[in-house]
Design an enzyme around this catalytic site. Structure first.
Site, PDB file in Angstrom:
ATOM      1  N   GLU A 266       0.812  -1.212   0.000  1.00  0.00           N
ATOM      2  CA  GLU A 266       0.000   0.000   0.000  1.00  0.00           C
ATOM      3  C   GLU A 266       0.851   1.271   0.000  1.00  0.00           C
ATOM      4  O   GLU A 266       0.407   2.335   0.406  1.00  0.00           O
ATOM      5  CB  GLU A 266      -0.956   0.037   1.217  1.00  0.00           C
ATOM      6  N   TYR A 267       2.086   1.172  -0.481  1.00  0.00           N
ATOM      7  CA  TYR A 267       2.990   2.320  -0.462  1.00  0.00           C
ATOM      8  C   TYR A 267       2.962   3.099  -1.767  1.00  0.00           C
ATOM      9  O   TYR A 267       2.718   4.281  -1.791  1.00  0.00           O
ATOM     10  CB  TYR A 267       4.419   1.856  -0.147  1.00  0.00           C
TER      11      TYR A 267
END
Length: 195
Positions: free
Chosen positions: A61-62
């Protein structure tokens, strides 16, 4: 990747519990519907004769809007492979279940799409350094920071302190923050913050 994660969860639950009642009531259908989503999400790359998954957020989720995230592509491949295997098994061993699910999920129509994608979905492999890039641009994030450091081949804890202090507000490099410290610089007993 979340759709493929759901399919993985269904399959894993089935492998661990052998809960055929669950699979008959909703497990097979969940897995098939997850697999049926992916033909609408992949893009055919005629130049490379492969299917790509574009503009995703990986499992960490970066980094947003990346192409061919390794985790996502491998999970999608597994989701579709499992759908093909379960469809084959049901067709052979449980024809009534297959017939019922075919009416709900159009298994006959989906099967050809699944096998076509399965054979041509891009799955990143190790490069010459033994690294499977997280996505198509992942390796470009690391090298610009490291190449400006004169001691790249002999990194020390001071080097990592420098690297982790680099601010990157554009999100085009390392994910860093003020709390990241080299492991050998952490206190022996560190109190974790309350969130």
């Amino acid at each position: 990747h979340i759709t493929a994660d759901v399919a993985f969860g269904v399959h894993y639950y089935n492998m661990v519990t052998g809960d055929e009642d669950f699979m008959e009531k909703c497990g097979y259908e969940l897995l098939f519907e997850c697999a049926s989503f992916w033909p609408s999400r992949v893009s055919y790359n005629a130049e490379k004769d492969q299917y790509d998954i574009l503009n995703v957020i990986g499992a960490n989720e970066y980094k947003e809007n990346v192409d061919n995230n390794a985790f996502t592509n491998y999970m999608v491949h597994q989701n579709i492979r499992l759908a093909v295997e379960y469809a084959d098994m049901l067709r052979k061993d449980k024809p009534e279940t297959y017939k019922r699910l075919n009416e709900i999920c159009d298994l006959d129509g989906a099967y050809d799409k699944w096998t076509l994608i399965l054979d041509k979905l891009y799955l990143p492999t190790e490069n010459e350094d033994g690294i499977i890039p997280e996505d198509e641009t992942f390796l470009s994030y690391v090298f610009p920071i490291l190449r400006y450091h004169s001691r790249f081949d002999k990194l020390t804890s001071e080097d990592f302190t420098y690297l982790f202090q680099v601010k990157d507000n554009t999100h085009n490099g390392f994910l860093v923050n003020d709390n990241v410290k080299p492991v050998d610089k952490l206190p022996a007993k560190r109190k974790l913050p309350n969130y």
